[in-house]
Motif scaffolding. Structure first.
Motif, PDB file in Angstrom:
ATOM      1  N   PRO A  21       1.468  -5.627   7.858  1.00  0.00           N
ATOM      2  CA  PRO A  21       2.648  -5.319   8.675  1.00  0.00           C
ATOM      3  C   PRO A  21       3.362  -6.564   9.194  1.00  0.00           C
ATOM      4  O   PRO A  21       4.584  -6.564   9.315  1.00  0.00           O
ATOM      5  N   GLU A  22       2.621  -7.627   9.480  1.00  0.00           N
ATOM      6  CA  GLU A  22       3.261  -8.848   9.973  1.00  0.00           C
ATOM      7  C   GLU A  22       4.164  -9.489   8.924  1.00  0.00           C
ATOM      8  O   GLU A  22       5.128 -10.173   9.250  1.00  0.00           O
ATOM      9  N   ARG A  23       3.870  -9.246   7.646  1.00  0.00           N
ATOM     10  CA  ARG A  23       4.706  -9.766   6.551  1.00  0.00           C
ATOM     11  C   ARG A  23       5.652  -8.707   6.011  1.00  0.00           C
ATOM     12  O   ARG A  23       6.486  -8.985   5.154  1.00  0.00           O
ATOM     13  N   LYS A  24       5.442  -7.448   6.444  1.00  0.00           N
ATOM     14  CA  LYS A  24       6.233  -6.307   5.981  1.00  0.00           C
ATOM     15  C   LYS A  24       6.256  -6.219   4.460  1.00  0.00           C
ATOM     16  O   LYS A  24       7.298  -6.022   3.832  1.00  0.00           O
ATOM     17  N   ASN A  25       5.044  -6.379   3.881  1.00  0.00           N
ATOM     18  CA  ASN A  25       4.941  -6.397   2.431  1.00  0.00           C
ATOM     19  C   ASN A  25       3.515  -6.070   1.996  1.00  0.00           C
ATOM     20  O   ASN A  25       2.576  -6.211   2.756  1.00  0.00           O
ATOM     21  N   TRP A  26       3.400  -5.651   0.723  1.00  0.00           N
ATOM     22  CA  TRP A  26       2.097  -5.453   0.113  1.00  0.00           C
ATOM     23  C   TRP A  26       1.592  -6.806  -0.375  1.00  0.00           C
ATOM     24  O   TRP A  26       2.337  -7.579  -0.957  1.00  0.00           O
ATOM     25  N   ILE A  27       0.319  -7.089  -0.156  1.00  0.00           N
ATOM     26  CA  ILE A  27      -0.293  -8.348  -0.579  1.00  0.00           C
ATOM     27  C   ILE A  27      -1.419  -8.022  -1.555  1.00  0.00           C
ATOM     28  O   ILE A  27      -2.244  -7.137  -1.294  1.00  0.00           O
ATOM     29  N   VAL A  28      -1.478  -8.744  -2.669  1.00  0.00           N
ATOM     30  CA  VAL A  28      -2.546  -8.552  -3.644  1.00  0.00           C
ATOM     31  C   VAL A  28      -3.844  -9.029  -3.015  1.00  0.00           C
ATOM     32  O   VAL A  28      -3.937 -10.141  -2.511  1.00  0.00           O
ATOM     33  N   ASP A  29      -4.845  -8.149  -3.015  1.00  0.00           N
ATOM     34  CA  ASP A  29      -6.125  -8.439  -2.396  1.00  0.00           C
ATOM     35  C   ASP A  29      -7.194  -8.468  -3.484  1.00  0.00           C
ATOM     36  O   ASP A  29      -7.492  -7.446  -4.075  1.00  0.00           O
ATOM     37  N   GLY A  30      -7.744  -9.636  -3.740  1.00  0.00           N
ATOM     38  CA  GLY A  30      -8.791  -9.738  -4.756  1.00  0.00           C
ATOM     39  C   GLY A  30      -8.217  -9.873  -6.148  1.00  0.00           C
ATOM     40  O   GLY A  30      -7.261 -10.596  -6.381  1.00  0.00           O
ATOM     41  N   ASP A  31      -8.799  -9.139  -7.093  1.00  0.00           N
ATOM     42  CA  ASP A  31      -8.421  -9.234  -8.502  1.00  0.00           C
ATOM     43  C   ASP A  31      -6.965  -8.833  -8.697  1.00  0.00           C
ATOM     44  O   ASP A  31      -6.500  -7.806  -8.215  1.00  0.00           O
ATOM     45  N   VAL A  32      -6.234  -9.650  -9.409  1.00  0.00           N
ATOM     46  CA  VAL A  32      -4.808  -9.413  -9.636  1.00  0.00           C
ATOM     47  C   VAL A  32      -4.576  -8.281 -10.632  1.00  0.00           C
ATOM     48  O   VAL A  32      -3.581  -7.586 -10.555  1.00  0.00           O
ATOM     49  N   GLY A  33      -5.491  -8.059 -11.552  1.00  0.00           N
ATOM     50  CA  GLY A  33      -5.285  -7.023 -12.563  1.00  0.00           C
ATOM     51  C   GLY A  33      -4.387  -7.552 -13.673  1.00  0.00           C
ATOM     52  O   GLY A  33      -4.182  -8.745 -13.843  1.00  0.00           O
ATOM     53  N   ASN A  34      -3.812  -6.656 -14.421  1.00  0.00           N
ATOM     54  CA  ASN A  34      -2.950  -7.011 -15.541  1.00  0.00           C
ATOM     55  C   ASN A  34      -1.537  -7.272 -15.014  1.00  0.00           C
ATOM     56  O   ASN A  34      -0.895  -6.371 -14.497  1.00  0.00           O
ATOM     57  N   PRO A  35      -1.024  -8.510 -15.167  1.00  0.00           N
ATOM     58  CA  PRO A  35       0.310  -8.816 -14.637  1.00  0.00           C
ATOM     59  C   PRO A  35       1.434  -8.040 -15.327  1.00  0.00           C
ATOM     60  O   PRO A  35       2.529  -7.940 -14.798  1.00  0.00           O
ATOM     61  N   TYR A  36       1.151  -7.456 -16.489  1.00  0.00           N
ATOM     62  CA  TYR A  36       2.177  -6.709 -17.215  1.00  0.00           C
ATOM     63  C   TYR A  36       2.081  -5.200 -16.977  1.00  0.00           C
ATOM     64  O   TYR A  36       2.867  -4.439 -17.508  1.00  0.00           O
ATOM     65  N   CYS A  37       1.116  -4.779 -16.160  1.00  0.00           N
ATOM     66  CA  CYS A  37       0.942  -3.359 -15.867  1.00  0.00           C
ATOM     67  C   CYS A  37       2.082  -2.880 -14.959  1.00  0.00           C
ATOM     68  O   CYS A  37       2.541  -3.612 -14.083  1.00  0.00           O
ATOM     69  N   ILE A  38       2.532  -1.629 -15.166  1.00  0.00           N
ATOM     70  CA  ILE A  38       3.583  -1.084 -14.293  1.00  0.00           C
ATOM     71  C   ILE A  38       2.979  -0.454 -13.028  1.00  0.00           C
ATOM     72  O   ILE A  38       3.687   0.051 -12.170  1.00  0.00           O
ATOM     73  N   HIS A  39       1.673  -0.486 -12.887  1.00  0.00           N
ATOM     74  CA  HIS A  39       0.911  -0.052 -11.714  1.00  0.00           C
ATOM     75  C   HIS A  39       1.120   1.412 -11.355  1.00  0.00           C
ATOM     76  O   HIS A  39       2.100   1.804 -10.753  1.00  0.00           O
ATOM     77  N   ASP A  40       0.152   2.190 -11.773  1.00  0.00           N
ATOM     78  CA  ASP A  40       0.079   3.616 -11.472  1.00  0.00           C
ATOM     79  C   ASP A  40      -0.841   3.739 -10.263  1.00  0.00           C
ATOM     80  O   ASP A  40      -2.057   3.761 -10.387  1.00  0.00           O
ATOM     81  N   TRP A  41      -0.251   3.775  -9.053  1.00  0.00           N
ATOM     82  CA  TRP A  41      -1.040   3.767  -7.820  1.00  0.00           C
ATOM     83  C   TRP A  41      -1.775   5.076  -7.641  1.00  0.00           C
ATOM     84  O   TRP A  41      -1.333   6.128  -8.084  1.00  0.00           O
ATOM     85  N   ASP A  42      -2.912   5.014  -6.979  1.00  0.00           N
ATOM     86  CA  ASP A  42      -3.815   6.163  -6.845  1.00  0.00           C
ATOM     87  C   ASP A  42      -3.398   7.155  -5.755  1.00  0.00           C
ATOM     88  O   ASP A  42      -4.203   7.583  -4.952  1.00  0.00           O
ATOM     89  N   ILE A  43      -2.147   7.551  -5.771  1.00  0.00           N
ATOM     90  CA  ILE A  43      -1.677   8.565  -4.827  1.00  0.00           C
ATOM     91  C   ILE A  43      -1.759   9.889  -5.577  1.00  0.00           C
ATOM     92  O   ILE A  43      -0.946  10.185  -6.434  1.00  0.00           O
TER      93      ILE A  43
END
Length: 70
Positions: free
Chosen positions: A39-61
């Protein structure tokens, strides 16, 4: 009547306060990347493993998360 229909009905007949709690963490279903909301940065921060940089990211919602506090 579903919970959502009841909430809409109550909201239209009475003034009610509903607290929305947004997610604080998300994980990609495809590559496993985990992001944490800062919240202090008002942004999502990558935590730990970056994963595939080319992935379109299917979030677990998936419907089990409920942002409305009762």
């Amino acid at each position: 009547m579903s919970d959502l229909e009841r909430l809409i009905q109550v909201g239209t007949t009475k003034r009610c306060m509903v607290t929305i709690t947004p997610p604080r963490e998300r994980t990609c279903e495809r590559c496993g990347r985990t992001d944490v909301w800062r919240p202090e940065r008002k942004n999502w921060i990558v935590d730990g493993d970056v994963g595939n940089p080319y992935c379109i990211h299917d979030w677990d919602i998936n419907g089990s998360y409920n942002p409305i506090e009762k």
